[in-house]
Design a protein around this motif. Sequence first.
Motif, PDB file in Angstrom:
ATOM      1  N   LEU A  43      58.251  64.792  10.724  1.00 19.02           N
ATOM      2  CA  LEU A  43      60.119  64.191  12.288  1.00 19.02           C
ATOM      3  C   LEU A  43      61.061  63.865  11.242  1.00 19.02           C
ATOM      4  N   LYS A  44      62.087  64.362  11.535  1.00 23.40           N
ATOM      5  CA  LYS A  44      63.063  63.635  11.062  1.00 23.40           C
ATOM      6  C   LYS A  44      64.527  63.100  11.814  1.00 23.40           C
ATOM      7  N   PRO A  45      64.717  61.863  11.738  1.00 18.31           N
ATOM      8  CA  PRO A  45      65.850  61.248  12.024  1.00 18.31           C
ATOM      9  C   PRO A  45      66.543  62.212  13.054  1.00 18.31           C
ATOM     10  N   VAL A  46      67.631  62.179  14.228  1.00 16.54           N
ATOM     11  CA  VAL A  46      68.526  63.042  14.711  1.00 16.54           C
ATOM     12  C   VAL A  46      69.522  61.527  16.250  1.00 16.54           C
ATOM     13  N   LYS A  47      70.726  61.937  15.201  1.00 21.07           N
ATOM     14  CA  LYS A  47      71.580  61.072  15.932  1.00 21.07           C
ATOM     15  C   LYS A  47      71.969  60.876  17.317  1.00 21.07           C
ATOM     16  N   SER A  48      73.063  62.517  16.984  1.00 24.95           N
ATOM     17  CA  SER A  48      73.041  62.348  19.397  1.00 24.95           C
ATOM     18  C   SER A  48      71.933  63.361  19.560  1.00 24.95           C
ATOM     19  N   LYS A  51      69.845  63.206  26.549  1.00 24.54           N
ATOM     20  CA  LYS A  51      68.933  62.241  27.158  1.00 24.54           C
ATOM     21  C   LYS A  51      69.095  62.716  28.104  1.00 24.54           C
ATOM     22  N   MET A  52      67.567  62.331  29.020  1.00 22.27           N
ATOM     23  CA  MET A  52      66.707  62.149  30.070  1.00 22.27           C
ATOM     24  C   MET A  52      66.583  60.519  30.217  1.00 22.27           C
ATOM     25  N   ASP A  53      66.054  60.309  31.878  1.00 20.32           N
ATOM     26  CA  ASP A  53      65.534  59.333  32.497  1.00 20.32           C
ATOM     27  C   ASP A  53      65.355  58.149  31.476  1.00 20.32           C
ATOM     28  N   VAL A  54      63.426  58.589  31.313  1.00 18.57           N
ATOM     29  CA  VAL A  54      62.953  57.866  30.209  1.00 18.57           C
ATOM     30  C   VAL A  54      63.953  57.609  28.320  1.00 18.57           C
ATOM     31  N   GLY A  55      64.648  58.357  28.194  1.00 13.79           N
ATOM     32  CA  GLY A  55      65.396  58.069  26.848  1.00 13.79           C
ATOM     33  C   GLY A  55      66.306  59.087  26.730  1.00 13.79           C
ATOM     34  N   GLN A  56      66.089  58.852  25.013  1.00 12.46           N
ATOM     35  CA  GLN A  56      66.800  59.970  24.153  1.00 12.46           C
ATOM     36  C   GLN A  56      66.153  59.995  22.881  1.00 12.46           C
ATOM     37  N   VAL A  57      66.574  61.304  22.966  1.00  4.69           N
ATOM     38  CA  VAL A  57      65.615  62.454  21.503  1.00  4.69           C
ATOM     39  C   VAL A  57      66.221  62.078  20.395  1.00  4.69           C
ATOM     40  N   TYR A  75      61.315  61.694  22.537  1.00  8.57           N
ATOM     41  CA  TYR A  75      62.306  60.304  23.495  1.00  8.57           C
ATOM     42  C   TYR A  75      61.463  58.879  23.573  1.00  8.57           C
ATOM     43  N   TYR A  76      63.129  58.300  23.724  1.00  9.64           N
ATOM     44  CA  TYR A  76      62.728  56.853  22.982  1.00  9.64           C
ATOM     45  C   TYR A  76      63.381  56.186  24.222  1.00  9.64           C
ATOM     46  N   LEU A  83      58.071  60.094  25.474  1.00  9.59           N
ATOM     47  CA  LEU A  83      57.815  61.089  25.836  1.00  9.59           C
ATOM     48  C   LEU A  83      58.179  61.684  24.254  1.00  9.59           C
ATOM     49  N   VAL A  84      57.155  63.002  23.962  1.00 13.30           N
ATOM     50  CA  VAL A  84      57.765  64.090  23.628  1.00 13.30           C
ATOM     51  C   VAL A  84      57.267  65.569  24.522  1.00 13.30           C
TER      52      VAL A  84
END
Length: 163
Positions: A43-48, A51-57, A75-76, A83-84
């Motif tokens: 897994l690698k970091p994603v900057k932007s 977005k969904m209701d539960v969070g952002q990738v 998604y965090y 969520l994955v």
Amino acid sequence: MRLFLGFVLAFVLGLAPGAAFAGWEATEWGMTPEQAQAAMPDLKPVKSGEKMDVGQVKSAGSVMLEGVKGKAELYYGPAGLELVGVKLPAQSCKAVGDAILRQRGKPLVVSDQVLFFLFIWHDEPRQTRIRQMFSPQAGICSVYFERLSTYRDGDLRRAAAKP
């Protein structure tokens, strides 16, 4: 008698949802992006990210799901990993769904949403909801692993309402 009690205890502990087993693959619900990336080095970091209701990738990477290579997006939200989503080649969707069916048994929810098919399973020991969305016409195959506590009650009501 001692051996019997040992088996009973092992069985009960195996069924009890525990934080150490709650999540997807090597991740646990509530992890930070850094913790998830440490647990799964691909897994690698994603900057932007999306977005969904539960969070952002905030993490993404290549993964193998039931022998098929796909792309996972994690998604965090404020409480960490929620969520994955795993996107897979559409031609492999039936095989992946069949593999999940063999492992998990009959889905709790099966629904033809006109544009896509929806299948939902609950993995109580890992406190994970598995949701497969498949659209042969649109060439879409996605499998989502979600924190079960977010969806359990709604899914159970939906399943009970089916004739």
